[in-house]
Scaffold this active site. Structure first.
Site, PDB file in Angstrom:
ATOM      1  CG  MET A   1     -26.125   3.474 -20.820  1.00 29.87           C
ATOM      2  SD  MET A   1     -26.216   3.360 -22.549  1.00 29.87           S
ATOM      3  CE  MET A   1     -25.626   4.953 -23.110  1.00 29.87           C
TER       4      MET A   1
ATOM      5  NE  ARG B   1     -14.263   5.379 -22.625  1.00 27.21           N
ATOM      6  CZ  ARG B   1     -13.789   6.583 -22.840  1.00 27.21           C
ATOM      7  NH1 ARG B   1     -13.004   6.554 -23.787  1.00 27.21           N
ATOM      8  NH2 ARG B   1     -14.234   7.693 -22.254  1.00 27.21           N
TER       9      ARG B   1
ATOM     10  CG  HIS C   1     -55.241  21.257  -7.455  1.00 27.14           C
ATOM     11  ND1 HIS C   1     -54.823  22.151  -6.418  1.00 27.14           N
ATOM     12  CD2 HIS C   1     -55.987  21.966  -8.235  1.00 27.14           C
ATOM     13  CE1 HIS C   1     -55.385  23.344  -6.575  1.00 27.14           C
ATOM     14  NE2 HIS C   1     -56.272  23.346  -7.841  1.00 27.14           N
TER      15      HIS C   1
ATOM     16  CE1 TYR D   1     -52.768  30.877 -28.903  1.00 26.94           C
ATOM     17  CE2 TYR D   1     -53.688  32.129 -30.824  1.00 26.94           C
ATOM     18  CZ  TYR D   1     -54.187  31.499 -29.689  1.00 26.94           C
ATOM     19  OH  TYR D   1     -55.407  31.328 -29.310  1.00 26.94           O
TER      20      TYR D   1
ATOM     21  CE  LYS E   1     -17.895   7.894 -23.624  1.00 29.42           C
ATOM     22  NZ  LYS E   1     -18.175   7.005 -22.541  1.00 29.42           N
TER      23      LYS E   1
ATOM     24  NE  ARG F   1     -20.013  14.506 -21.675  1.00 26.75           N
ATOM     25  CZ  ARG F   1     -19.604  13.316 -20.873  1.00 26.75           C
ATOM     26  NH1 ARG F   1     -19.825  12.273 -21.378  1.00 26.75           N
ATOM     27  NH2 ARG F   1     -19.420  13.478 -19.474  1.00 26.75           N
TER      28      ARG F   1
ATOM     29  N   GLY G   1     -22.776   9.138 -17.436  1.00 30.66           N
ATOM     30  CA  GLY G   1     -22.797   8.360 -16.123  1.00 30.66           C
ATOM     31  C   GLY G   1     -24.028   7.543 -16.324  1.00 30.66           C
TER      32      GLY G   1
ATOM     33  CB  SER H   1     -57.627  27.844 -28.838  1.00 29.09           C
ATOM     34  OG  SER H   1     -56.364  27.613 -27.872  1.00 29.09           O
TER      35      SER H   1
ATOM     36  CB  CYS I   1     -54.530  27.333 -24.830  1.00 29.27           C
ATOM     37  SG  CYS I   1     -56.080  26.335 -24.936  1.00 29.27           S
TER      38      CYS I   1
HETATM   39  P1  ADP Z   1     -18.753   8.058 -18.908  1.00 28.92           P
HETATM   40  O1  ADP Z   1     -19.361   8.188 -20.462  1.00 28.92           O
HETATM   41  O2  ADP Z   1     -19.551   7.591 -17.769  1.00 28.92           O
HETATM   42  O3  ADP Z   1     -17.805   9.172 -18.545  1.00 28.92           O
HETATM   43  P2  ADP Z   1     -16.395   6.606 -19.641  1.00 28.92           P
HETATM   44  O4  ADP Z   1     -16.430   5.368 -20.863  1.00 28.92           O
HETATM   45  O5  ADP Z   1     -15.835   8.022 -20.358  1.00 28.92           O
HETATM   46  O6  ADP Z   1     -17.809   6.661 -19.049  1.00 28.92           O
HETATM   47  O7  ADP Z   1     -15.331   6.017 -18.823  1.00 28.92           O
HETATM   48  C1  ADP Z   1     -15.262   6.093 -17.522  1.00 28.92           C
HETATM   49  C2  ADP Z   1     -13.804   6.585 -17.125  1.00 28.92           C
HETATM   50  O8  ADP Z   1     -12.884   5.450 -17.394  1.00 28.92           O
HETATM   51  C3  ADP Z   1     -13.488   7.857 -17.429  1.00 28.92           C
HETATM   52  O9  ADP Z   1     -12.792   8.457 -16.331  1.00 28.92           O
HETATM   53  C4  ADP Z   1     -12.576   7.500 -18.583  1.00 28.92           C
HETATM   54  O10 ADP Z   1     -11.433   8.574 -18.663  1.00 28.92           O
HETATM   55  C5  ADP Z   1     -11.942   6.178 -17.841  1.00 28.92           C
HETATM   56  N1  ADP Z   1     -11.287   5.572 -19.177  1.00 28.92           N
HETATM   57  C6  ADP Z   1     -12.370   4.925 -20.360  1.00 28.92           C
HETATM   58  N2  ADP Z   1     -11.385   4.371 -21.001  1.00 28.92           N
HETATM   59  C7  ADP Z   1     -10.153   4.432 -20.850  1.00 28.92           C
HETATM   60  C8  ADP Z   1      -8.856   3.905 -21.225  1.00 28.92           C
HETATM   61  N3  ADP Z   1      -8.794   3.320 -22.335  1.00 28.92           N
HETATM   62  N4  ADP Z   1      -7.758   4.268 -20.458  1.00 28.92           N
HETATM   63  C9  ADP Z   1      -7.974   4.770 -19.050  1.00 28.92           C
HETATM   64  N5  ADP Z   1      -9.081   5.222 -18.862  1.00 28.92           N
HETATM   65  C10 ADP Z   1     -10.163   5.112 -19.497  1.00 28.92           C
HETATM   66 MG    MG Z   2     -16.586   9.581 -20.079  1.00 28.95          MG
END
Ligand code: ADP
Ligand code: MG
Ligand code: MG
Length: 872
Positions: A103, A92, A454, A850, A22, A336, A101, A763, A830
Site C-alpha cells: 500500500m 503511511r 494437469h 490424520y 506499524k 517490525r 510495499g 477419508s 486426502c
Molecule cells: P512501507 O510500509 O512500504 O515501508 P512506509 O510507510 O514505511 O512504507 O514509508 C516509505 C518510506 O518513507 C520509508 O523509507 C520510510 O522510512 C519513509 N518515511 C515514512 N515516514 C517518514 C517520516 N515521518 N519521516 C521520514 N521518512 C519517512
Molecule cells: Mg516501511
C-alpha cells in the site's frame, strides 16, 4: 463517541488490530522512550467505516483527525501550512499483518508554494526545501491522483540531461524550482485544477488514498496469497517528517538485526547519505552497507546498534527497522518482525531458543509452514544465476530449480533420462499419458494451463519443478522446436526453469540440491512432540512413498490405483478390459492385470514397513484410458479381433457430458464388480505375502470412492469381503483388513451416520467434495474465479484452501455423525487441502485422526499440525 484516532503516546504493541502493525509499533517504541518522530494513527475501524459509508470519511473522524493534528502542531512547535516554520508529515498505511510495499505512503505533506519558501529560509537550505516539495508533488500526484510516475520521471530526466548531470543530488535549488513549475503544470494538465495548496485538503485526500490502497490490485493479490481477510482494513499513520536529505550529515536506511537470507546473527542493512524515504529501496543510487555508517557518523552508529539490540530483546524476534538521520540526529521510523527466507527462519528460531529468548513452542510458531516448501527443492547456485539470461516468464506452478536439455515428448524425455541426461520436458500441455516423462524430467514447461492444470497438480505431487501457462512460446511439437524471447530452441538445447518464480532462462544454469540442515530436523522434532494430528502422504509409487517417509510421513492416506495403469505395458490390458464384450472376457483381461497391481502394492508395503496404507479402488471414468491415436486404435482392434470402427464406437460410447459426475468411482464397481474383485485380490495377496516374507504387521485399508449411499457401499463391500476371505483361506492367513470410504459427495456427508454402519473409516476427499459443493469443477473454475476475487465474492481458491464455512461444515457434520455411529472411526483428509496450513488447523479443530498430502508437503503439514495444537 467512538475513538477513531490515537496519538502514538496513547497506543501500544497489543493494539495491533486497531492501529495496524506499524502504528502499534510506533506507539510501543514511543513508550520505550526511543527517538520516534511523533504523530497519530487513524484506526483500521475508520477504514472499515470509510468503506461502509460508500468511501466517505465521516465528519466525526475528520474532526478527530484535525484535533490530533493541532495537538501534533503543539508538540512540534510548528504549524501546518505555516509560512515560517511549516509542519510536514508523512501519511503511511499500516495493516494488522505486515504487507510490505503493498500500500502507499506520501512524504513531505503540508508543503505548498508559500510554505516551501518558509521551509527554505527556516532550514537555511533552499535546495533541500525545493527537493522536498518536488518529491511531494510527485508522490501526491502518483499515489493520490493516480497520475503515472513516468510523467514526472521524464521531466526530471530531461532537466538533468539539460544541466549535464547524472544524479538528482547534483541539481541546484534553481534547477529544482524549474522542476516544480513543470511538475505542477503536469498536474494541472492531467487534473484540470491547480495542485492543492490547502494542507488540510492535502491531508484528507492522502488519508483517503491510503484507505483506497487497501483495495488496490497488488494488495488484493498479496492478501489472497497470505490468507489475510479483506475486511481487516488498514490504519493510517500521520507522522511528523524527519529529513534524511538535509546534507552529508543526514541519511536514511533499512536494517535487520539478523541476516534475513541466512539468519546469521548481526546487523545487516543498507543506507544512503543525503537521501529520503524510498531512495534506498528504489535503486536510484547504490546504497552503502550499514557498517559504513560507523565511519561516516560513528555516534549515530553506536546509538543505532544499541537501539536495534533493545528492539530485538523487546520483541524477542529479528527486527526489520527503518531509520533516518536528520543532521546528525537519529530517528527510528519503523520496526517490525522481519520477513525472512525459510532457511533463515529456522536458523533464527533455533538461535533464539539457544539464547534463551523463546521456548521451543514459540520457535515452532515462528516458522511459516508454507515456506518449508522452499527448503525441499533444488535451487539455482546464486553465483551461476547472476549471469542467467531470462527469456520468458510464466506461472510458478511447482517450486524448485531445474536445468536440462529440451525434449518435446514424454517418451523421448524418458529415454534421454535413462541415458543419464538431465531433461526439461516442454509440452503444449500434459495429460495422464505423460506421467513417466514428467517423472523423468528435472523440470516441466507447458505453454497452456494454469496453476491447477494437469501439469501443475501432478508436478507438485511429484515435487518436480514446473512452469506453466507460458503463452509467449510459439511451439511446433512435430518439428521439435520452440521460440521464446527471441531465442530458438531445438531438441537437446539447454534451458533452465525456476518453478518458484516462473522465470525461464537460457542455457544450463547450475543448481544445488536442497539441504535439509540440522535446524530443520530440530524444529520438526519439536513439532512432532506437540502435534495431535497424524500426517500421512498421498503416494502412488514406491519412490514417492519413500520420499514421503524421509520427510516424516506416518503412512499413506491415499494410493490412487489408476495411475499404475497408465504405464505403457499395462494400458493395453486395461483397454482390453474396457472393450470386453462379456464378463468372461473382462475377467480374463483383469486377471492379467493382477500380477502388476500386486507387484505395485507389494513394493509399497515394503517401503512403508508396516505403516498404514490406504488403497483407493479405481476411480476415474473409463474413457480416460481409451486410445485417441489412430495407431493405438488399430493395435487394439487387432488384439480384440474387432474392426477399428468397432473400437472407435465403443470409445465414443464412453463419452460423457460431465465426466466429473459420470460413470466413475464406486459406480464402476457396481457395474463391473469384477474390477473390485481383481483389486481386492491384488491388495490381499500383496499384503499377506509381504507380511509373511518381511514380518511387517500389515493391516490393509481398502477405500471405496465416491459413495453417496449406504447400500451402494454395502454392495461393493460384500464383493470385497467375499474375495478377501477367499484369498485369506487360499493363503492360510488370518490377516485383518479394513474397508472404508471417501466422503466426497455432499450426500455422503449428510448421511454419514448411516454410511458409518458399513465404513470402518472415512477419508474426506475434499477436492471432489469442494467441486460438488460449489457446483463447479476444478478444471473450469480457473476461467472465472479471478473475477470473483476481484469482485470480492470469494477471497481465496477453495481448491487450495478449504472453504471452512461451507465445505468445512459438511466435513465437521460428517465427522460427528460418523463418530456417533462408530465412536472409534478413523477420520482423515486426502485432498490438496491436507497440505495447506489453514486447512490443517481446521482438521485439528474438528478432531480428524490424520491429514494426508503430497510427499513434499509432509513437513508443512507436520509443522502446521503442531502450530494448530499449540495455538488451540
Ligand atoms: P512501507 O510500509 O512500504 O515501508 P512506509 O510507510 O514505511 O512504507 O514509508 C516509505 C518510506 O518513507 C520509508 O523509507 C520510510 O522510512 C519513509 N518515511 C515514512 N515516514 C517518514 C517520516 N515521518 N519521516 C521520514 N521518512 C519517512
Ligand atoms: Mg516501511
Ligand atoms: Mg518501505
Amino acid at each position: 463517541m467512538a475513538k477513531w484516532v490515537y496519538s502514538f503516546e496513547e497506543g501500544n504493541a497489543d493494539m495491533r488490530n486497531l492501529l495496524g502493525g506499524k502504528g502499534a509499533n510506533l506507539a510501543e517504541m514511543t513508550n520505550l522512550g526511543l527517538p520516534i518522530p511523533q504523530g497519530f494513527t487513524v484506526t483500521t475501524e475508520a477504514c472499515t467505516d470509510y468503506y461502509a459509508k460508500g468511501k466517505q470519511i465521516s465528519e466525526e473522524i475528520k474532526e478527530q483527525i484535525f484535533t490530533a493534528l493541532s495537538q501534533l502542531e503543539e508538540k512540534q512547535g510548528k504549524k501546518f501550512g505555516d509560512t515560517e516554520s511549516p509542519l510536514l508529515v508523512s501519511v503511511r498505511s499500516g495493516a494488522r499483518a505486515s504487507m510490505p510495499g503493498m500500500m502507499d505512503t506520501i512524504l513531505n505533506l503540508g508543503l505548498n508554494d508559500v510554505a516551501v519558501e518558509g521551509f527554505a529560509s527556516k532550514t537555511g537550505n533552499p535546495r533541500f526545501a525545493y527537493d522536498s516539495y518536488r518529491r511531494f508533488i510527485q508522490m501526491f500526484s502518483d499515489v493520490v491522483m493516480e497520475i503515472p510516475k513516468s510523467f514526472f520521471e521524464r521531466i526530471l530526466d530531461e532537466i538533468k540531461e539539460g544541466k549535464g548531470v547524472k544524479f538528482d543530488t547534483e541539481l541546484t535549488a534553481d534547477d529544482l524550482k524549474e522542476v516544480i513549475v513543470r511538475f505542477k503544470a503536469v498536474y494541472k494538465d492531467k487534473m484540470g485544477v491547480d495542485f492543492p495548496q490547502d494542507p488540510k485538503e492535502q491531508l484528507m485526500e492522502a488519508v483517503k488514498a491510503v484507505f483506497r490502497s487497501w483495495d488496490n490490485e497488488r494488495a488484493i493479490v498479496y492478501r489472497r496469497m497470505n490468507d489475510i481477510p479483506g475486511d481487516w482494513g488498514t490504519a493510517v499513520n500521520v507522522q511528523a517528517m524527519v529529513f534524511g536529505n538535509m546534507g552529508n550529515t543526514s541519511g536514511t536506511g533499512v536494517a535487520f538485526t539478523r541476516n534475513p537470507s541466512t539468519g546469521a546473527k548481526g546487523i545487516y542493512g543498507e543506507y544512503l547519505i543525503n537521501a529520503q524515504g524510498e531512495d534506498v529501496v528504489a535503486g536510484i543510487r547504490t546504497p552503502q552497507p550499514i557498517t559504513r555508517l560507523e565511519e561516516d557518523l560513528p555516534e549515530c552508529y553506536k546509538q543505532f546498534i544499541n537501539i536495534a539490540g533493545k528492539l530485538e530483546d523487546h520483541y524477542r524476534d529479528m527486527q526489520d527497522m527503518e531509520f533516518t538521520i536528520e543532521d546528525g540526529k537519529l530517528f527510528f521510523l519503523q520496526t517490525r518482525n522481519g520477513k525472512r527466507t525459510a532457511q533463515a527462519a529456522l536458523q533464527i528460531a533455533c538461535d533464539l531458543v539457544d539464547e534463551g529468548m523463546i521456548t521451543p513452542q514459540e520457535a515452532v510458531l515462528r516458522i511459516e509452514a508454507k515456506s518449508l516448501d522452499q527448503l525441499l527443492h533444488p535451487t539455482f547456485d546464486p553465483e551461476a544465476l547472476k549471469s542467467g539470461l531470462v527469456i520468458g516468464q510464466a506461472l510458478p506452478a511447482s517450486p524448485g530449480a531445474a536445468a536440462g536439455k529440451v525434449y518435446f515428448t514424454a517418451q523421448e524425455a524418458k529415454t534421454a533420462h535413462e541415458k543419464g541426461e538431465r531433461v526439461v520436458l516442454v509440452r503444449l500441455e500434459t495429460s495422464p499419458e505423460d506421467i513417466e516423462g514428467m517423472h523423468a524430467a528435472e523440470g516441466i514447461l507447458t505453454v497452456r494451463g494454469g496453476m491447477t492444470s494437469h501439469a501443475a497438480v501432478v508436478a507438485r505431487g511429484m515435487g518436480t519443478c514446473c512452469v506453466s501457462g507460458c503463452g509467449d512460446i510459439s511451439i511446433n511439437e512435430e518439428e521439435k522446436v520452440f521460440e521464446l524471447g527471441g531465442h530458438v530452441y531445438h531438441e537437446g538445447d539447454y534451458i533452465s526453469l525456476d518453478g518458484s518464480t516462473g522465470k525461464i532462462y537460457d542455457g544450463d544454469i547450475k543448481t544445488q540440491e536442497a539441504s535439509i540442515s540440522g535446524n530443520f530436523g530440530r524444529i520438526m522434532g519439536w513439532a512432532d512432540s506437540f502435534r495431535k494430528l497424524k500426517v500421512r502422504t498421498n503416494a502412488d509409487t514406491p519412490e514417492d512413498a519413500a520420499n514421503a517417509v524421509k520427510y516424516g510421513a506416518e503412512g499413506i492416506g491415499l494410493c490412487r490405483t489408476e495411475h499404475m495403469f497408465f504405464n505403457p505395458d499395462r494400458i493395453p490390458k486395461i483397454r482390453q478390459m474396457i472393450l470386453s464384450r462379456t464378463v468372461q472376457e473382462r475377467e480374463k483381461a483383469l486377471n492379467e492385470l493382477i500380477p502388476y497391481q500386486k507387484g505395485d502394492f507389494k513394493a509399497l508395503y515394503e517401503v512403508m514397513e508396516g505403516r498404514p496404507v490406504t488403497i483407493r479402488f479405481l476411480d476415474p471414468p473409463l474413457h480416460e484410458f481409451v486410445p485417441t491415436e489412430k495407431d493405438d486404435i488399430d493395435d487394439l482392434a487387432v488384439k480384440m479381433m474387432m474392426t477399428a470402427e468397432e473400437v472407435q464406437e465403443v470409445c465414443d460410447s464412453l463419452h460423457e457430458f460431465n465426466p466429473m459426475m459420470g460413470h466413475r468411482g464406486c459406480r464402476l464397481a457396481v457395474t463391473y464388480p469384477e474390477i473390485a474383485r481383481m483389486q481386492t485380490r491384488a491388495v490381499m495377496e500383496a499384503a499377506i505375502e509381504v507380511k509373511q516374507e518381511k514380518g511387517f504387521d500389515i493391516v490393509p485399508e481398502i477405500m471405496i470412492p465416491l459413495v453417496g449411499e449406504k447400500k451402494e457401499l454395502k454392495y461393493v463391500k460384500e464383493v470385497v469381503v467375499e474375495t478377501a476371505e477367499k484369498v485369506k483361506q487360499e493363503m492360510n492367513s488370518d490377516i485383518t483388513y479394513h474397508i472404508g470410504t471417501m466422503i466426497e459427495i455432499p450426500r455422503a456427508a449428510l448421511l454419514a451416520d448411516e454410511i458409518a454402519e458399513e465404513a470402518e473409516f472415512f477419508s474426506f476427499g475434499t477436492n471432489d467434495l469442494t467441486q460438488m459443493t460449489f457446483g463447479f469443477s476444478r478444471d473450469d473454475a480457473g476461467k472465472f474465479l479471478n473475477e470473483y476475487y476481484k469482485k470480492k465474492i470469494y477471497e481465496s481458491d477453495p481448491f487450495a484452501r478449504l472453504d471452512q464455512s461451507g465445505v468445512g461444515q459438511l466435513v465437521q457434520m460428517a465427522a460427528e455423525k460418523g463418530r456417533k455411529t462408530r465412536p472409534d472411526i478413523k477420520l482423515g483428509i486426502c485432498g490438496e487441502h491436507g497440505g495447506d496450513p489453514s486447512s490443517v488447523e481446521f482438521c485439528h479443530k474438528v478432531g480428524l485422526t490424520y491429514v494426508s498430502c503430497s510427499p513434499f508437503r509432509v513437513p508443512i503439514a507436520r509443522l502446521a499440525a503442531a502450530q494448530a495444537a499449540i495455538s488451540n
